[in-house]
Design a protein around this motif. Structure first.
Motif, PDB file in Angstrom:
ATOM      1  N   THR A  77      -9.780   4.462  -0.724  1.00 51.25           N
ATOM      2  CA  THR A  77     -10.126   5.791  -1.224  1.00 51.25           C
ATOM      3  C   THR A  77      -8.852   6.612  -1.253  1.00 51.25           C
ATOM      4  O   THR A  77      -8.236   6.859  -0.210  1.00 51.25           O
ATOM      5  N   ARG A 124     -15.625   7.233  -9.381  1.00 44.82           N
ATOM      6  CA  ARG A 124     -15.670   8.581  -8.811  1.00 44.82           C
ATOM      7  C   ARG A 124     -16.906   9.303  -9.361  1.00 44.82           C
ATOM      8  O   ARG A 124     -17.621   8.787 -10.223  1.00 44.82           O
ATOM      9  N   THR A 145     -11.769   2.757  -5.091  1.00 47.14           N
ATOM     10  CA  THR A 145     -11.166   1.709  -5.917  1.00 47.14           C
ATOM     11  C   THR A 145     -11.283   0.352  -5.257  1.00 47.14           C
ATOM     12  O   THR A 145     -10.955   0.190  -4.076  1.00 47.14           O
ATOM     13  N   TRP A 148     -10.858  -2.442  -0.546  1.00 46.08           N
ATOM     14  CA  TRP A 148     -11.256  -1.172  -1.145  1.00 46.08           C
ATOM     15  C   TRP A 148     -10.381  -0.060  -0.573  1.00 46.08           C
ATOM     16  O   TRP A 148      -9.964  -0.135   0.586  1.00 46.08           O
ATOM     17  N   TRP A 171     -11.184   7.480 -18.041  1.00 44.70           N
ATOM     18  CA  TRP A 171     -12.489   7.527 -17.380  1.00 44.70           C
ATOM     19  C   TRP A 171     -13.624   7.463 -18.393  1.00 44.70           C
ATOM     20  O   TRP A 171     -13.570   8.097 -19.443  1.00 44.70           O
ATOM     21  N   LYS A 204     -13.187   3.646 -14.227  1.00 44.35           N
ATOM     22  CA  LYS A 204     -11.939   3.439 -14.967  1.00 44.35           C
ATOM     23  C   LYS A 204     -11.497   2.001 -14.778  1.00 44.35           C
ATOM     24  O   LYS A 204     -11.316   1.540 -13.658  1.00 44.35           O
ATOM     25  N   THR A 228     -10.739   8.887  -5.666  1.00 37.20           N
ATOM     26  CA  THR A 228     -11.373   7.720  -6.279  1.00 37.20           C
ATOM     27  C   THR A 228     -11.729   6.686  -5.221  1.00 37.20           C
ATOM     28  O   THR A 228     -11.104   6.610  -4.156  1.00 37.20           O
ATOM     29  N   SER A 248     -11.760   1.553 -10.664  1.00 41.93           N
ATOM     30  CA  SER A 248     -11.953   2.769  -9.864  1.00 41.93           C
ATOM     31  C   SER A 248     -13.253   3.459 -10.240  1.00 41.93           C
ATOM     32  O   SER A 248     -13.677   3.428 -11.405  1.00 41.93           O
TER      33      SER A 248
END
Length: 463
Positions: A280, A455, A286, A278, A388, A317, A284, A453
């Protein structure tokens, strides 16, 4: 006349003259911050027609727009552009087969939008769907605030009579009212200014031909603006990543990811955040690709807190062919080889991932309750892969659950109901006693081995 009387007369005259000449200046100063009429009630001065061929005339103190066969959407727009403003007008639509709207901060005929008006529109929708007062992005992103997000506002607009519409655009925030009742609230960083427009919708059938829309009492205020109160607790569509408005904070929303630090999350199999798999970056959260190997890299992550009844909103996304999911009521009590189990909002590329064709009747497709119930999606509410999308899950205190995709409600069910248990009995979850009926659980973001991703993950606990 004596010199003394002459002097008194001149003094009185000069005093009256000063008052007479001073009053207009004071009036001008006092009205400079007041409402300005955009329509004089007699002419279309200050307006121009764009795009389609629908007709606009002034009749009995109103602008009357009339539909024309085979015309595209037609707009009567202000010659002047506006940034921050409060706009009010009265609008009447005479038929349920018509459609209209009010453009805000809009534009025309720029590259990519040749001969098109585009921008945020206050929808006027007299159809059975009843989304009047919702916010639509004309010719661009389509629906931003459908009234699935505020169903209590659907009855506010009345066909065949004048309705009072209020629109407020201050900074990134846009709010709408119908007949003095709050309807929609969008926070959107695009289009700081543009023209205002009155729409006559394009038509293609005889039934729609010659239908009229009436606009009157159109006024605007552009100075000394103060945001109007939104008294109801209304869901905010917020397109500023990882940000909460003061209104959202006041009504109990909290960010589960601030765009920088995943401090609200940990591994589903450890007390700490995964050391790999993972990342950041750029606001985001991800999960990285491991060639589709489920939970083989960083593994799933879960919230440190557990939740009972809540409103959860998140943006996601997908990369091409990707699979992931947002699970809720995850207890971590079950011992699994791959992902932890829980009720799952499916996150999937329906076109390219084979899972979309598995399960029963499409119940593994995007936004579905995975392996249990299919999401009923209108294709126009699915944003393309690489863009998104906004997911939302509401769990009410009475165990009703709703899934949304980009503002449209796509399914609902009741946890623990007989219908729910019948669905579980036909699913892969039938081996887990009382699946999905825990009193509380974690929220989980799934590592299914594909690049996905997230957010703007926010939650509100419901009491």
């Amino acid at each position: 006349m004596s010199p003394l009387k002459t002097k008194r007369f001149l003094l009185a005259y000069l005093t009256l003259a000063a008052l007479a000449f001073g009053q207009p200046q004071q009036a001008a100063a006092s009205t400079a911050d007041e409402w300005q009429n955009l329509f004089d009630g007699k002419t279309l001065k200050g307006w121009k027609r764009l795009a389609g061929t629908a007709d606009y005339k002034v009749e009995n103190g109103a602008i009357v727009g009339t539909t024309v066969m085979n015309s595209g959407n037609t707009f009567l727009v202000t010659e002047k552009e506006y940034g921050d403003f409060q706009l009010e007008l009265d609008l009447m639509i005479e038929s349920t087969v018509s459609n209209s709207g009010v453009q805000t901060r809009s534009h025309f005929n720029t590259p990519g939008f040749e001969n098109k008006v585009y921008g945020r529109q206050v929808e006027v929708d007299p159809s059975a769907r009843s989304w009047s007062g919702g916010i639509y992005d004309e010719a661009r992103r389509q629906w931003l605030y459908p009234l699935d997000l505020h169903p209590q506002a659907k009855p506010l607009f009345k066909v065949g009579q004048y309705n009072h519409i209020k629109v407020e655009c201050i900074g990134n925030e846009m709010k709408t009212w119908i007949n003095d009742k709050p309807v929609a609230y969008v926070v959107d960083p695009v289009d700081p200014k543009g023209f205002i427009g009155l729409q006559v919708h394009g038509i293609t059938t005889k039934e729609q031909e010659g239908k009229k829309v009436y606009f009157k009492n159109i006024k605007i205020k552009t100075t000394n603006l103060k945001p109007s109160a939104f008294p109801a607790d209304i869901y905010v569509v917020n397109f500023v990543p990882n940000y909460l408005t003061d209104y959202e904070k006041q009504h109990g929303w909290k960010l589960l990811f601030d765009g920088k630090n995943p401090s609200s999350w940990r591994s589903a199999k450890a007390a700490t955040f995964p050391a790999q798999g993972w990342k950041t970056t750029d606001g985001t959260l991800t999960v990285l690709s491991s060639e589709g190997k489920e939970a083989a890299n960083g593994g799933d992550i879960v919230t440190k807190e557990q939740y009972k009844a809540f409103d959860l909103s998140f943006e996601f996304k997908l990369s091409p062919g990707a699979n992931s999911g947002v699970k809720y009521f995850v207890t971590l009590d079950e011992k699994t080889q791959g992902s932890a189990i829980g009720l799952e909002y499916q996150v999937l590329d329906d076109a390219l991932h084979p899972d979309a064709k598995l399960g029963r009747d499409g119940n593994r497709t995007l936004a579905s309750l995975y392996d249990l119930k299919k999401a009923d999606k209108n294709p126009r509410f699915i944003h393309p892969i690489g863009e998104w999308n906004v997911g939302r899950v509401i769990v009410y205190p009475d165990n009703r659950v709703e899934h949304y995709l980009n503002g449209a409600k796509v399914l609902e069910y009741v946890r623990g109901s007989q219908e729910f248990r019948d669905l579980v009995a036909q699913s892969k979850y039938k081996v887990w006693p009382n699946f999905g009926e825990a009193a509380a659980g974690h929220i989980l973001l799934q590592d299914h081995g594909n690049l996905v991703s997230f957010r703007s993950i926010k939650i509100k606990e419901l009491k």
